[in-house]
Design a protein around this motif. Structure first.
Motif, mmCIF file in Angstrom:
data_model
loop_
_atom_site.group_PDB
_atom_site.id
_atom_site.type_symbol
_atom_site.label_atom_id
_atom_site.label_comp_id
_atom_site.label_asym_id
_atom_site.label_seq_id
_atom_site.Cartn_x
_atom_site.Cartn_y
_atom_site.Cartn_z
ATOM 1 N N ARG A 159 6.579 -0.513 -0.222
ATOM 2 C CA ARG A 159 6.978 -0.858 1.148
ATOM 3 C C ARG A 159 6.174 -2.054 1.656
ATOM 4 O O ARG A 159 6.741 -2.983 2.258
ATOM 5 C CB ARG A 159 6.772 0.341 2.075
ATOM 6 C CG ARG A 159 6.965 -0.004 3.540
ATOM 7 C CD ARG A 159 6.746 1.187 4.440
ATOM 8 N NE ARG A 159 6.622 0.758 5.824
ATOM 9 C CZ ARG A 159 6.478 1.581 6.855
ATOM 10 N NH1 ARG A 159 6.455 2.890 6.653
ATOM 11 N NH2 ARG A 159 6.359 1.110 8.081
ATOM 12 N N TRP A 171 11.645 -1.857 7.703
ATOM 13 C CA TRP A 171 11.291 -1.075 6.526
ATOM 14 C C TRP A 171 10.813 0.329 6.884
ATOM 15 O O TRP A 171 10.866 1.236 6.045
ATOM 16 C CB TRP A 171 10.244 -1.814 5.702
ATOM 17 C CG TRP A 171 10.796 -3.062 5.087
ATOM 18 C CD1 TRP A 171 10.512 -4.352 5.432
ATOM 19 C CD2 TRP A 171 11.754 -3.145 4.024
ATOM 20 N NE1 TRP A 171 11.225 -5.231 4.659
ATOM 21 C CE2 TRP A 171 11.999 -4.514 3.780
ATOM 22 C CE3 TRP A 171 12.433 -2.197 3.257
ATOM 23 C CZ2 TRP A 171 12.884 -4.958 2.802
ATOM 24 C CZ3 TRP A 171 13.321 -2.630 2.283
ATOM 25 C CH2 TRP A 171 13.536 -3.995 2.064
ATOM 26 N N PHE A 175 12.239 3.389 4.644
ATOM 27 C CA PHE A 175 11.361 4.253 3.856
ATOM 28 C C PHE A 175 11.166 5.642 4.456
ATOM 29 O O PHE A 175 10.441 6.454 3.881
ATOM 30 C CB PHE A 175 10.001 3.576 3.666
ATOM 31 C CG PHE A 175 9.970 2.617 2.513
ATOM 32 C CD1 PHE A 175 9.414 2.975 1.297
ATOM 33 C CD2 PHE A 175 10.522 1.356 2.637
ATOM 34 C CE1 PHE A 175 9.394 2.096 0.226
ATOM 35 C CE2 PHE A 175 10.511 0.461 1.577
ATOM 36 C CZ PHE A 175 9.947 0.832 0.364
#
Length: 297
Positions: A159, A171, A175
């Motif tokens: 990430r 992100w 994630f």
């Protein structure tokens, strides 16, 4: 975290992920006042005036290992490791490093306009660097923040790299509750999420392996990646079979020359970039005043 500390936090939500690095260190004012009053022979009032104007260097504020009069501690009530002074003699200096570029310029200017200017509560420093140096600094940060003895570090490291690669993406959302990262057999570029798995194009997946190897290779003889624990020779072999080397015109035969080319590719090489540092001096100024009152009485 105390309510007082929360009130001092700056709003960084407008900055893309991966473009801001935060540093924090403690400075012992007992050490500094001792230097100015005992060793330099200044009167407390003169020492106070000089210390208020003190502007630590970027190296002092961001060094991996603090040196006197700075120190790092996670304790609730720390003592200075240099002179054993208690917490009331310590001041915290928080520093932001903002990477320059189109994705951050507007947010950086807005942040600067929103900060108070009285008494130099915030210090602004502009420097230049190159992408390679920033990349190695970033690797060091990852090593210090990740538990490399626990396999779970591989996904957070992925990430962090993707945040640098594509900073405008959200992100955190991508994630959330993610369980696995895989090489896509279908995508030619980009990425996609399917259920709890994230699929990366072969090129991006290869660069993730490179980064994971670089982060962990100092921890063990081999690097730890999604493909298991692999040596440099094994990494190069995988990159050659996946056509990553050919696609990026990496034709060297020596493994260390290939590694240099890989680092150049994932880091951005010698391309110059501007860095903007914002130093929060509010706690420092407040503590200097209270410490001076102890010396003046």
């Amino acid at each position: 975290m105390s309510q007082g500390k929360k009130s001092r936090e700056l709003n960084l939500s407008d900055f893309p992920s991966g473009t801001v690095t935060e540093y924090s260190t403690l400075v012992c004012l007992a050490c500094i006042f001792e230097l100015f009053t005992s060793q330099l022979g200044l009167a407390p009032r003169t020492a106070y005036s000089e210390i208020k104007r003190y502007a630590p260097s970027i190296e002092e504020l961001t060094a991996p290992r603090a040196v006197r009069p700075f120190f790092d501690s996670e304790e609730k009530h720390p003592h200075c490791p240099h002179c054993n002074a208690a917490k009331r003699w310590h001041a915290r200096l928080d520093t932001l490093r903002i990477e320059g570029g189109k994705s951050t310029d507007a947010a950086r200017r807005a942040l600067a306009k929103s900060l108070p200017t009285k008494d130099t509560q915030f210090q602004f420093i502009e420097t230049k660097s190159d992408r390679r140096t920033l990349f190695f600094n970033w690797l060091d940060t990852q090593r210090s923040h990740l538990d490399l003895d626990d396999d779970s570090w591989l996904i957070p490291a992925t990430r962090a790299f993707l945040e640098r690669l594509e900073p405008k993406n959200n992100w955190s959302e991508v994630f959330a509750d993610l369980r696995a990262v895989r090489r896509s057999q279908r995508l030619e570029e980009g990425w996609e999420r399917a259920g709890s798995r994230l699929f990366l194009s072969p090129s991006i997946y290869s660069e993730v392996l490179i980064v994971q190897y670089l982060i962990s290779r100092s921890q063990t003889h081999a690097g730890h990646t999604f493909e298991g624990r692999i040596t440099l020779v094994e990494l190069i072999r995988r990159l050659r079979y996946s056509h990553y080397l050919g696609a990026n015109e990496i034709t060297e035969s020596d493994q260390f020359e290939i590694l240099e080319r890989l680092v150049e590719k994932v880091s951005g090489g010698s391309a110059r970039t501007k860095l903007y540092y914002v130093v929060d001096r509010r706690d420092f100024l407040g503590k200097v005043k209270s410490v001076y009152s102890l010396y003046a009485t």
